[in-house]
Design an enzyme around this catalytic site. Structure first.
Site, PDB file in Angstrom:
ATOM      1  CB  CYS A 124      -6.328  15.315  -2.877  1.00  0.00           C
ATOM      2  SG  CYS A 124      -7.810  14.970  -3.801  1.00  0.00           S
ATOM      3  CG  HIS A 265      -3.490  12.704  -4.177  1.00  0.00           C
ATOM      4  ND1 HIS A 265      -4.303  11.756  -3.601  1.00  0.00           N
ATOM      5  CD2 HIS A 265      -4.296  13.424  -5.005  1.00  0.00           C
ATOM      6  CE1 HIS A 265      -5.532  11.894  -4.054  1.00  0.00           C
ATOM      7  NE2 HIS A 265      -5.561  12.901  -4.906  1.00  0.00           N
ATOM      8  CG  ASN A 295      -8.346  10.710  -6.259  1.00  0.00           C
ATOM      9  OD1 ASN A 295      -8.163  10.757  -5.047  1.00  0.00           O
ATOM     10  ND2 ASN A 295      -8.347  11.797  -7.023  1.00  0.00           N
TER      11      ASN A 295
HETATM   12  N1  ACO Z   1     -14.709   6.594 -20.839  1.00  0.00           N
HETATM   13  C1  ACO Z   1     -14.561   6.867 -22.142  1.00  0.00           C
HETATM   14  N2  ACO Z   1     -14.416   8.124 -22.612  1.00  0.00           N
HETATM   15  C2  ACO Z   1     -14.388   9.118 -21.714  1.00  0.00           C
HETATM   16  C3  ACO Z   1     -14.537   8.891 -20.336  1.00  0.00           C
HETATM   17  C4  ACO Z   1     -14.706   7.567 -19.906  1.00  0.00           C
HETATM   18  N3  ACO Z   1     -14.842   7.232 -18.606  1.00  0.00           N
HETATM   19  N4  ACO Z   1     -14.466  10.084 -19.706  1.00  0.00           N
HETATM   20  C5  ACO Z   1     -14.299  11.021 -20.619  1.00  0.00           C
HETATM   21  N5  ACO Z   1     -14.247  10.446 -21.843  1.00  0.00           N
HETATM   22  C6  ACO Z   1     -14.064  11.098 -23.143  1.00  0.00           C
HETATM   23  C7  ACO Z   1     -14.461  12.558 -23.120  1.00  0.00           C
HETATM   24  O1  ACO Z   1     -15.838  12.692 -23.335  1.00  0.00           O
HETATM   25  C8  ACO Z   1     -13.635  13.093 -24.261  1.00  0.00           C
HETATM   26  O2  ACO Z   1     -14.289  12.774 -25.456  1.00  0.00           O
HETATM   27  P1  ACO Z   1     -14.289  13.812 -26.698  1.00  0.00           P
HETATM   28  O3  ACO Z   1     -12.850  13.986 -27.054  1.00  0.00           O
HETATM   29  O4  ACO Z   1     -15.115  13.115 -27.701  1.00  0.00           O
HETATM   30  O5  ACO Z   1     -14.910  15.069 -26.131  1.00  0.00           O
HETATM   31  C9  ACO Z   1     -12.350  12.270 -24.200  1.00  0.00           C
HETATM   32  O6  ACO Z   1     -12.673  11.094 -23.442  1.00  0.00           O
HETATM   33  C10 ACO Z   1     -11.189  12.993 -23.538  1.00  0.00           C
HETATM   34  O7  ACO Z   1     -11.635  13.568 -22.328  1.00  0.00           O
HETATM   35  P2  ACO Z   1     -10.676  14.397 -21.401  1.00  0.00           P
HETATM   36  O8  ACO Z   1     -11.446  14.888 -20.211  1.00  0.00           O
HETATM   37  O9  ACO Z   1      -9.931  15.393 -22.205  1.00  0.00           O
HETATM   38  O10 ACO Z   1      -9.670  13.236 -20.941  1.00  0.00           O
HETATM   39  P3  ACO Z   1      -8.319  13.375 -20.205  1.00  0.00           P
HETATM   40  O11 ACO Z   1      -7.267  12.708 -20.959  1.00  0.00           O
HETATM   41  O12 ACO Z   1      -8.055  14.767 -19.684  1.00  0.00           O
HETATM   42  O13 ACO Z   1      -8.566  12.458 -18.897  1.00  0.00           O
HETATM   43  C11 ACO Z   1      -9.091  12.635 -16.552  1.00  0.00           C
HETATM   44  C12 ACO Z   1      -9.585  12.809 -17.975  1.00  0.00           C
HETATM   45  C13 ACO Z   1      -8.749  11.186 -16.344  1.00  0.00           C
HETATM   46  C14 ACO Z   1     -10.205  13.051 -15.593  1.00  0.00           C
HETATM   47  C15 ACO Z   1      -7.829  13.510 -16.350  1.00  0.00           C
HETATM   48  O14 ACO Z   1      -8.046  14.813 -16.789  1.00  0.00           O
HETATM   49  C16 ACO Z   1      -7.417  13.569 -14.902  1.00  0.00           C
HETATM   50  O15 ACO Z   1      -7.030  12.589 -14.292  1.00  0.00           O
HETATM   51  N6  ACO Z   1      -7.452  14.749 -14.321  1.00  0.00           N
HETATM   52  C17 ACO Z   1      -7.119  14.929 -12.911  1.00  0.00           C
HETATM   53  C18 ACO Z   1      -8.051  14.172 -12.048  1.00  0.00           C
HETATM   54  C19 ACO Z   1      -8.525  14.989 -10.931  1.00  0.00           C
HETATM   55  O16 ACO Z   1      -9.011  16.082 -11.109  1.00  0.00           O
HETATM   56  N7  ACO Z   1      -8.371  14.491  -9.734  1.00  0.00           N
HETATM   57  C20 ACO Z   1      -8.741  15.182  -8.556  1.00  0.00           C
HETATM   58  C21 ACO Z   1     -10.120  14.836  -8.239  1.00  0.00           C
HETATM   59  S1  ACO Z   1     -10.732  15.636  -6.832  1.00  0.00           S
HETATM   60  C22 ACO Z   1     -10.354  14.706  -5.539  1.00  0.00           C
HETATM   61  O17 ACO Z   1      -9.438  13.953  -5.597  1.00  0.00           O
HETATM   62  C23 ACO Z   1     -11.247  14.781  -4.329  1.00  0.00           C
END
Ligand code: ACO
Length: 338
Positions: A124, A265, A295
């Protein structure tokens, strides 16, 4: 406003943005579409990420076709012909092929016969890394023009069975034409780049490279897809982006108020909002378009910059701050007077 004497030197060649462009595939995938393939909801996706829809490559779209179209649009806005370009950098993690480089395909598609061309992989952060490299070549006087592109077809490496990652990604490309000039706006005033390879496991796509070659069956078939540790990335990204912004402001002797638009980003609207608040950017100076594109990795900043320019949110003379964080881990920023 710009007090740094090294920046004010009138003899120095400046790498100035002559034009921006972008291109996204026609097909749109909404949160409702995801509800048909994984256990999710529009409410979860919007609340956690800010994403409502993303563009997805059709069978005719490739990283190079999107990149070339973004480049054509940028060249048109710059009033330049492809033959005038001397350097092409394409930032991508979804190249056209293992080789030749996507940049060579783009060169051929454009007819940019006087350019040399190469790809850059910094996930990214690829576009901000690429701008910093082009800046060096232009400000040293080695080349007069450069085309810097961020382009991705992330849908080709997205695991549509993994609800926590598949909802995040979209496809598209953005491009910037840079010119070396000795007067006018400052252009790229400052660039900074970092990496931490020891944290590579947080964001990865493991097959097929030399470690996991196509000739050996994968331990896990999902290794062909992107795999992200969202929670870890989230917290590290916030910390690093705050550090980058503070470094840029200090090195350029600028205040937050001097920045016309903060263009990070587009990783997650919650990350952007929390960073923006922490740094005391006014809401209207924090650019977010992740709701429309998801993204798009290396493409996200140039797509956002192009939207800012086309819609008049950023005008000639404005100072913009581009900041990225991604796989590698990598992070970096550019301060640009447009
Ligand atoms: N729909 C519904 N529920 C979901 C989904 C979904 N799509 N995805 C995950 N959940 C659930 C999980 O299973 C979890 O459930 P649990 O509590 O029963 O275990 C709950 O939601 C919370 O999950 P988390 O992973 O803790 O959610 P978080 O608030 O951290 O959000 C996210 C996740 C959106 C991915 C966030 O962490 C984020 O944006 N991180 C950065 C993104 C990233 O890495 N970007 C770079 C990508 S690489 C690139 O760009 C090439």
């Amino acid at each position: 406003m710009v007090n740094n004497p090294t920046i004010q030197s009138s003899l120095r060649l400046r790498a100035v943005v002559a034009g921006t462009g972008s291109s996204v595939p026609a097909k749109v995938m909404t949160n409702e579409d995801f509800m048909k393939i994984v256990d999710t909801s529009d409410e979860w996706i919007v609340t956690r990420t800010g994403i409502r829809e993303r563009h997805i490559a059709g069978p005719q779209d490739t990283t190079a076709t999107l990149a070339a179209q973004a480049a054509r649009n940028a060249l048109e806005r710059a009033g330049m012909k492809p033959e005038e370009i001397e350097l092409i950098i394409v930032a991508t993690v979804t190249p056209e092929m293992v080789f030749p480089s996507t940049a060579c395909f783009v060169q051929a598609m454009l007819g940019a016969s006087n350019a040399w061309a190469f790809d850059l992989n910094a996930a990214c952060s690829g576009f901000v890394y690429s701008l910093s490299i082009a800046q060096q070549f232009l400000s040293s006087g080695r080349y007069r023009t450069a085309l810097v592109i961020g382009a991705e077809t992330l849908s080709r490496i997205t695991n549509y069975k993994d609800r926590s990652s598949c909802i995040l990604f979209g496809d598209g490309a953005g491009a910037v034409v840079l010119k070396a000039v000795s007067s006018g706006p400052e252009g790229i005033m400052y660039s900074t780049s970092f990496s931490d390879g020891s944290s590579w496991e947080a964001l990865k796509c493991q097959a097929y490279g030399s470690r996991h070659p196509v000739s050996i069956p994968l331990e896990n078939p999902d290794m062909v897809y992107m795999d992200i540790n969202g929670r870890e990335v989230y917290h590290t990204a916030v910390r690093r982006i705050v550090e980058l912004v503070n470094e840029c402001l200090e090195k350029c002797d600028l205040q937050v108020e001097d920045i016309a638009m903060f263009i990070p980003h587009q990783m997650n609207a919650r990350i952007i909002e929390s960073v923006g608040k922490r740094l005391r950017f006014a809401d209207e100076k924090i650019f977010i378009n992740i709701d429309k594109y998801g993204n798009t990795s290396a493409a996200s900043i140039p797509i956002a910059l192009d939207e800012c320019c086309r819609t008049g949110k950023v005008k000639s003379g404005d100072i913009v701050l581009l900041v990225a964080f991604g796989g590698g881990l990598t992070w970096g920023a550019n301060v640009i007077q447009m």
